[in-house]
Design a protein around this motif. Structure first.
Motif, PDB file in Angstrom:
ATOM      1  N   VAL A   1       0.950  -8.823  -3.167  1.00  0.00           N
ATOM      2  CA  VAL A   1       2.403  -8.770  -3.321  1.00  0.00           C
ATOM      3  C   VAL A   1       2.898  -7.424  -2.799  1.00  0.00           C
ATOM      4  CG1 VAL A   1       4.302  -8.809  -4.986  1.00  0.00           C
ATOM      5  CG2 VAL A   1       2.285 -10.219  -5.378  1.00  0.00           C
ATOM      6  N   ASP A   2       3.985  -7.451  -2.018  1.00  0.00           N
ATOM      7  CA  ASP A   2       4.645  -6.215  -1.620  1.00  0.00           C
ATOM      8  C   ASP A   2       5.390  -5.668  -2.831  1.00  0.00           C
ATOM      9  OD1 ASP A   2       3.858  -6.254   1.088  1.00  0.00           O
ATOM     10  OD2 ASP A   2       5.483  -7.635   1.573  1.00  0.00           O
ATOM     11  N   ALA A   3       5.304  -4.365  -3.024  1.00  0.00           N
ATOM     12  CA  ALA A   3       5.934  -3.746  -4.192  1.00  0.00           C
ATOM     13  C   ALA A   3       6.515  -2.385  -3.798  1.00  0.00           C
ATOM     14  CB  ALA A   3       4.915  -3.577  -5.313  1.00  0.00           C
ATOM     15  N   VAL A   4       7.297  -1.836  -4.701  1.00  0.00           N
ATOM     16  CA  VAL A   4       7.799  -0.471  -4.574  1.00  0.00           C
ATOM     17  C   VAL A   4       7.491   0.219  -5.887  1.00  0.00           C
ATOM     18  CG1 VAL A   4       9.842   0.983  -4.285  1.00  0.00           C
ATOM     19  CG2 VAL A   4       9.627  -1.146  -2.992  1.00  0.00           C
ATOM     20  N   GLY A   5       6.904   1.381  -5.795  1.00  0.00           N
ATOM     21  CA  GLY A   5       6.594   2.148  -6.993  1.00  0.00           C
ATOM     22  C   GLY A   5       7.046   3.584  -6.816  1.00  0.00           C
ATOM     23  N   TYR A   6       6.743   4.379  -7.812  1.00  0.00           N
ATOM     24  CA  TYR A   6       7.038   5.800  -7.750  1.00  0.00           C
ATOM     25  C   TYR A   6       5.769   6.568  -8.039  1.00  0.00           C
ATOM     26  CZ  TYR A   6      12.043   5.157  -7.396  1.00  0.00           C
ATOM     27  OH  TYR A   6      13.281   4.830  -6.947  1.00  0.00           O
TER      28      TYR A   6
ATOM     29  N   LYS B   1       4.634  10.734  -8.334  1.00  0.00           N
ATOM     30  CA  LYS B   1       5.069  12.133  -8.332  1.00  0.00           C
ATOM     31  C   LYS B   1       6.559  12.246  -8.019  1.00  0.00           C
ATOM     32  CE  LYS B   1       0.565  14.096  -7.259  1.00  0.00           C
ATOM     33  NZ  LYS B   1      -0.228  14.942  -6.353  1.00  0.00           N
ATOM     34  N   GLY B   2       7.339  11.310  -8.594  1.00  0.00           N
ATOM     35  CA  GLY B   2       8.781  11.343  -8.446  1.00  0.00           C
ATOM     36  C   GLY B   2       9.309  10.798  -7.135  1.00  0.00           C
ATOM     37  N   GLU B   3       8.453  10.331  -6.276  1.00  0.00           N
ATOM     38  CA  GLU B   3       8.868   9.813  -4.971  1.00  0.00           C
ATOM     39  C   GLU B   3       8.682   8.303  -4.904  1.00  0.00           C
ATOM     40  OE1 GLU B   3      10.159  11.635  -2.393  1.00  0.00           O
ATOM     41  OE2 GLU B   3      10.114  13.372  -3.732  1.00  0.00           O
ATOM     42  N   LYS B   4       9.670   7.622  -4.349  1.00  0.00           N
ATOM     43  CA  LYS B   4       9.605   6.179  -4.135  1.00  0.00           C
ATOM     44  C   LYS B   4       8.573   5.896  -3.047  1.00  0.00           C
ATOM     45  CE  LYS B   4      12.882   2.426  -3.516  1.00  0.00           C
ATOM     46  NZ  LYS B   4      14.303   2.120  -3.282  1.00  0.00           N
ATOM     47  N   GLU B   5       7.765   4.851  -3.274  1.00  0.00           N
ATOM     48  CA  GLU B   5       6.683   4.554  -2.342  1.00  0.00           C
ATOM     49  C   GLU B   5       6.465   3.052  -2.210  1.00  0.00           C
ATOM     50  OE1 GLU B   5       1.984   5.698  -1.726  1.00  0.00           O
ATOM     51  OE2 GLU B   5       2.854   6.001  -3.695  1.00  0.00           O
ATOM     52  N   PRO B   6       6.386   2.550  -0.979  1.00  0.00           N
ATOM     53  CA  PRO B   6       6.010   1.147  -0.814  1.00  0.00           C
ATOM     54  C   PRO B   6       4.545   0.981  -1.210  1.00  0.00           C
ATOM     55  CG  PRO B   6       6.133   2.223   1.325  1.00  0.00           C
ATOM     56  CD  PRO B   6       6.593   3.224   0.298  1.00  0.00           C
ATOM     57  N   ALA B   7       4.198  -0.211  -1.686  1.00  0.00           N
ATOM     58  CA  ALA B   7       2.832  -0.441  -2.151  1.00  0.00           C
ATOM     59  C   ALA B   7       2.464  -1.910  -1.971  1.00  0.00           C
ATOM     60  CB  ALA B   7       2.712  -0.051  -3.627  1.00  0.00           C
ATOM     61  N   LYS B   8       1.188  -2.175  -2.099  1.00  0.00           N
ATOM     62  CA  LYS B   8       0.653  -3.531  -2.137  1.00  0.00           C
ATOM     63  C   LYS B   8      -0.053  -3.677  -3.476  1.00  0.00           C
ATOM     64  CE  LYS B   8       1.383  -4.726   2.259  1.00  0.00           C
ATOM     65  NZ  LYS B   8       2.104  -5.887   2.728  1.00  0.00           N
ATOM     66  N   VAL B   9       0.204  -4.801  -4.157  1.00  0.00           N
ATOM     67  CA  VAL B   9      -0.460  -5.082  -5.426  1.00  0.00           C
ATOM     68  C   VAL B   9      -1.372  -6.285  -5.201  1.00  0.00           C
ATOM     69  CG1 VAL B   9      -0.180  -5.694  -7.859  1.00  0.00           C
ATOM     70  CG2 VAL B   9       1.496  -4.190  -6.743  1.00  0.00           C
ATOM     71  N   VAL B  10      -2.649  -6.092  -5.454  1.00  0.00           N
ATOM     72  CA  VAL B  10      -3.647  -7.147  -5.295  1.00  0.00           C
ATOM     73  C   VAL B  10      -4.074  -7.599  -6.686  1.00  0.00           C
ATOM     74  CG1 VAL B  10      -5.972  -7.677  -4.440  1.00  0.00           C
ATOM     75  CG2 VAL B  10      -4.442  -6.214  -3.093  1.00  0.00           C
ATOM     76  N   THR B  11      -3.970  -8.899  -6.942  1.00  0.00           N
ATOM     77  CA  THR B  11      -4.329  -9.457  -8.245  1.00  0.00           C
ATOM     78  C   THR B  11      -5.486 -10.424  -8.072  1.00  0.00           C
ATOM     79  OG1 THR B  11      -2.012  -9.303  -8.926  1.00  0.00           O
ATOM     80  CG2 THR B  11      -3.468 -10.680 -10.281  1.00  0.00           C
TER      81      THR B  11
END
Length: 142
Positions: A81-86, A88-98
């Motif tokens: 799943v494409d995700a957005v996280g934070y 160290k206070g910075e917004k970051e795109p991410a991938k979540v693998v389940t």
């Protein structure tokens, strides 16, 4: 909707052998009323950040290569799943693998892949969350 269909197919590959399941509504809650694929299943979620600490992002091609050559070789089935996280206070795109219904070997592979990803892309870390799933079942159209 397309992701949901893909996720269901991947989960089905992981947990081959299930029968169809029907659902009934009782006391305002949904209850599965046929075969449960697994009860008390272990799972994992892996959170892969796509920002490079020294600047830039991991490209779609770099991620796809890692997914195809590393993840798909290590696990029978998983969802991404494409995700957005934070971080160290910075917004970051991410991938979540389940991954559900994991074995001890799957957990070892997840740790190995997290280290490899961190090394390849100069990441501080990859978050791996262990999931204690009470029940996994498939709910069909019947």
């Amino acid at each position: 909707m397309r992701f949901l269909n893909t996720a269901i197919c991947l989960l089905a590959v992981t947990l081959i052998g299930c029968a169809s399941t029907s659902v009934t509504e009782t006391n305002n809650s949904m209850v599965a009323s046929s075969s449960i694929v697994a009860s008390k299943s272990d799972g994992i979620k892996m959170y892969f950040g796509l920002s490079i600490p020294t600047g830039g992002l991991i490209t779609a091609q770099q991620w796809q290569k890692f997914e195809s050559n590393q993840l798909a070789q290590a696990f029978t089935g998983f969802s991404v799943v494409d995700a957005v996280g934070y971080y160290k206070g910075e917004k970051e795109p991410a991938k979540v693998v389940t991954i559900y219904n994991v074995s001890k070997a799957d957990i070892e592979s997840a740790n190995r892949l997290a280290k490899e990803y961190s090394r390849l892309f100069n990441q501080d870390s990859v978050l791996i969350a262990r999931l204690n799933v009470a029940q996994i079942s498939f709910v069909g159209k019947e």
